[in-house]
Every structure is written in C-alpha cells, then in structure tokens.
Design an enzyme around this catalytic site. Structure first.
Site, PDB file in Angstrom:
ATOM      1  N   LYS A   1      -0.897  -6.503  -8.299  1.00 41.27           N
ATOM      2  CA  LYS A   1      -1.073  -7.759  -7.572  1.00 41.27           C
ATOM      3  C   LYS A   1      -2.504  -8.268  -7.758  1.00 41.27           C
ATOM      4  O   LYS A   1      -2.735  -9.456  -7.916  1.00 41.27           O
ATOM      5  CB  LYS A   1      -0.774  -7.538  -6.095  1.00 41.27           C
TER       6      LYS A   1
ATOM      7  N   HIS B   1       0.846  -1.210   0.000  1.00 44.05           N
ATOM      8  CA  HIS B   1       0.000   0.000   0.000  1.00 44.05           C
ATOM      9  C   HIS B   1       0.876   1.253   0.000  1.00 44.05           C
ATOM     10  O   HIS B   1       0.570   2.228  -0.696  1.00 44.05           O
ATOM     11  CB  HIS B   1      -0.894   0.022   1.249  1.00 44.05           C
TER      12      HIS B   1
HETATM   13  P1  AMP Z   1      -6.460  -4.012  -0.461  1.00 45.30           P
HETATM   14  O1  AMP Z   1      -6.326  -3.174   0.767  1.00 45.30           O
HETATM   15  O2  AMP Z   1      -5.922  -5.394  -0.314  1.00 45.30           O
HETATM   16  O3  AMP Z   1      -7.836  -3.947  -1.055  1.00 45.30           O
HETATM   17  O4  AMP Z   1      -5.502  -3.347  -1.538  1.00 45.30           O
HETATM   18  C1  AMP Z   1      -5.575  -1.980  -1.836  1.00 45.30           C
HETATM   19  C2  AMP Z   1      -4.695  -1.693  -3.019  1.00 45.30           C
HETATM   20  O5  AMP Z   1      -3.355  -2.072  -2.721  1.00 45.30           O
HETATM   21  C3  AMP Z   1      -5.105  -2.481  -4.270  1.00 45.30           C
HETATM   22  O6  AMP Z   1      -4.966  -1.648  -5.417  1.00 45.30           O
HETATM   23  C4  AMP Z   1      -4.117  -3.601  -4.278  1.00 45.30           C
HETATM   24  O7  AMP Z   1      -3.871  -4.125  -5.575  1.00 45.30           O
HETATM   25  C5  AMP Z   1      -2.880  -2.923  -3.742  1.00 45.30           C
HETATM   26  N1  AMP Z   1      -1.942  -3.901  -3.196  1.00 45.30           N
HETATM   27  C6  AMP Z   1      -2.207  -4.888  -2.306  1.00 45.30           C
HETATM   28  N2  AMP Z   1      -1.110  -5.641  -2.078  1.00 45.30           N
HETATM   29  C7  AMP Z   1      -0.120  -5.112  -2.844  1.00 45.30           C
HETATM   30  C8  AMP Z   1       1.259  -5.439  -3.059  1.00 45.30           C
HETATM   31  N3  AMP Z   1       1.842  -6.466  -2.448  1.00 45.30           N
HETATM   32  N4  AMP Z   1       1.968  -4.671  -3.926  1.00 45.30           N
HETATM   33  C9  AMP Z   1       1.378  -3.634  -4.563  1.00 45.30           C
HETATM   34  N5  AMP Z   1       0.093  -3.265  -4.402  1.00 45.30           N
HETATM   35  C10 AMP Z   1      -0.654  -4.004  -3.560  1.00 45.30           C
END
Ligand code: AMP
Length: 281
Positions: A149, A37
């Site tokens: 991801k 994030h």
């Molecule tokens: P989430 O909180 O899991 O819904 O993710 C929020 C954002 O962070 C989304 O756009 C995800 O694709 C991105 N994200 C989650 N994990 C990663 C990671 N390891 N590397 C890059 N972006 C990520």
C-alpha cells in the site's frame, strides 16, 4: 506476549534469540492497528521463529503542518490485536530514546524520494529510512514485512537494504481493503461518513485505469486523465498526483507496454490518502 520499550533490552533479547539459532521477523508500524497490519503479522509469523511488531509514531517522517500531533493512537486496542496475532514482542520505544538530544544522523536516498509522495513531503522518506535503519539495528531481524500500500516506502526500504548491506530479507505484502475497496489505513479514521464516497474515488480510479489498459489503451496520459476526471467528479477531493511509472525506478512511463505502477495521492477534506496498483498490459 512481552512489551519492550527499552532499546538495550530489545537488543539483548534479539542477541539472545539469535545465539539460540532462532530467526526474527519484524513488522514496523505506527500503531492504530487494523486488518492491513494484521495481514503483515500473519505473513511475518510464517517467516520467522520470533515475531516482533514495533509501534512508534515517528516524528522524523512528518513535515511541518502535518498530522504528527493528531495521528490516531490507541495502545490498548493495538495490544489486543497483537495478542490475537500471536506476536512475541511489541517494541514501543519513546521519542526521546530514539532521537535523544543532539541527534544528527539521517539516511537519505538520492533518487527514489524525488518522485510521487516525496515531491509533496520533502523530508518524509528521509525520516522513514532513518527510523527503519534504527529499528533494523535494534531489533536485528532476519526478515521484515512492509505493505505494498505504501509502495514508494517499500521501494525506498528495499533500496536502502541493498545499498547499506543490511542483509535483511524484505517482503512486500498485498494491500488489504475494506469490502467497498477502500485501502485500509489508520488515517481513514479521520474520514467523516460524508467523505467516505470521495475516499472511494481512489480505488475506483485504479479500477477504471485497469479496465482501460485491459481494453487496449496504452497511452499513460489518457489513462491518467480518465482517472483524474473520475476523482474530480467527487466533491471535497484534491489531487496531489496521479502517476503511471516504472515499478522499480518510479520514473514516469509514457506508454504502458509493460507492467507499470499507477500511484495516486488525493486529499479528501483534511485527509491525505494514497493507493496504487500495477497495471498489466
Ligand atoms: P503504518 O502503521 O501506516 O506506518 O503502516 C505500517 C505497515 O503496514 C506499513 O508497511 C504499511 O505499508 C502497512 N500497511 C498499512 N496499511 C495497509 C493495508 N491496507 N494493507 C497492507 N499493509 C498495510
């Protein structure tokens, strides 16, 4: 850094900044923030004058029996990370504010959700597209950053933005990994120490696939078989899918004669993990 929970207050803030000619960059998240994030926030910082991070665990994207209730939450730590990243606004709307009594409008795509994770999580991308459309209308960003991801999610958002004329620039940011290769995810928090080697099988199988393609293998079925075999060699893994597909349409690819997306979802114990990589012949 300011925390805004009220939808109208968020809209008024963005209106004001837009009137002053400032650009707004949005990073939507479900919280329990990690370095993946943070990388999105750094990318967003370069792309707009005002950096807004939303934190909202979106009930609409969880199916029955999925982990909505147990999804990890830690607002205190999230606020310390957003503070370090120089975030201007943390937007934290409540469930009832975003989905009030009588709510009945959803955004659903016709084709993209019929692939990969969408076949295992039927209403997931409808929930994602809906909440992101709502966040776009509330925050009115000029640019929004999403992680590669969640490749299918990024594809869905790009398609929705084009189809519904949002006029927002969508940036995809590379996957951030732990030193051992495991893609960072809030759900990694569910993994026990015993399960971690099995969780690494996703990345290892992607690396194995990349090696095979580099060594001249073009038959997608053969690459998928080798990857699946590697994953199954670890105890406690259950494959939802291992797929090689077109990076735009997500349709299956039989011969890897152009850059193709390898995407996989694997359950390790009770934890469902996803990862992906572009295979380049
Ligand atoms: P989430 O909180 O899991 O819904 O993710 C929020 C954002 O962070 C989304 O756009 C995800 O694709 C991105 N994200 C989650 N994990 C990663 C990671 N390891 N590397 C890059 N972006 C990520």
């Amino acid at each position: 850094m300011e925390i805004i929970s009220d939808i109208e207050e968020m809209q008024a803030f963005s209106d004001g900044r837009r009137r002053q000619g400032q650009t707004i960059a949005l990073v939507p998240t479900m919280g329990f923030l990690h370095a993946g994030h943070s990388s999105l926030m750094s990318r967003a910082r370069q792309s707009g004058d005002i950096l807004v991070v939303s934190i909202f665990v979106n009930p609409a994207q969880f199916g029955p029996g999925e982990d909505f209730a147990t999804y990890p939450r830690n607002m205190k730590n999230d606020l310390s990370i957003t503070g370090e990243e120089g975030v201007d606004i943390v937007f934290t709307p409540g469930d009832k504010a975003l989905y009030p009594e009588g709510y009945e409008t959803y955004v659903s795509l016709t084709n993209l959700p019929e692939h990969l994770c969408g076949t295992f999580r039927p209403a997931h991308f409808r929930g994602v597209a809906t909440v992101v459309a709502k966040l776009f209308n509330i925050v009115t960003p000029h640019v929004a950053i999403f992680g590669q991801k969640d490749y299918q999610q990024l594809a869905v958002i790009r398609r929705m933005v084009r189809d519904l004329n949002f006029g927002i620039q969508i940036i995809g940011a590379p996957t951030v990994r732990d030193p051992d290769g495991l893609a960072m995810s809030s759900r990694n928090n569910y993994l026990t120490a015993r399960e971690r080697p099995a969780a690494l099988s996703l990345y290892r199988s992607l690396m194995k696939a990349a090696q095979l393609v580099q060594s001249g293998v073009r038959d997608a079925a053969r690459v998928i078989h080798a990857a699946a075999e590697l994953i199954q060699s670890y105890a406690d893994t259950k494959i939802d899918y291992v797929s090689i597909c077109d990076p735009d349409t997500l349709d299956d690819v039989k011969t890897i004669d152009r850059p193709s997306l390898m995407a996989l979802a694997v359950r390790v114990g009770k934890t469902r993990l996803i990862d992906n990589m572009i295979l380049k012949p």
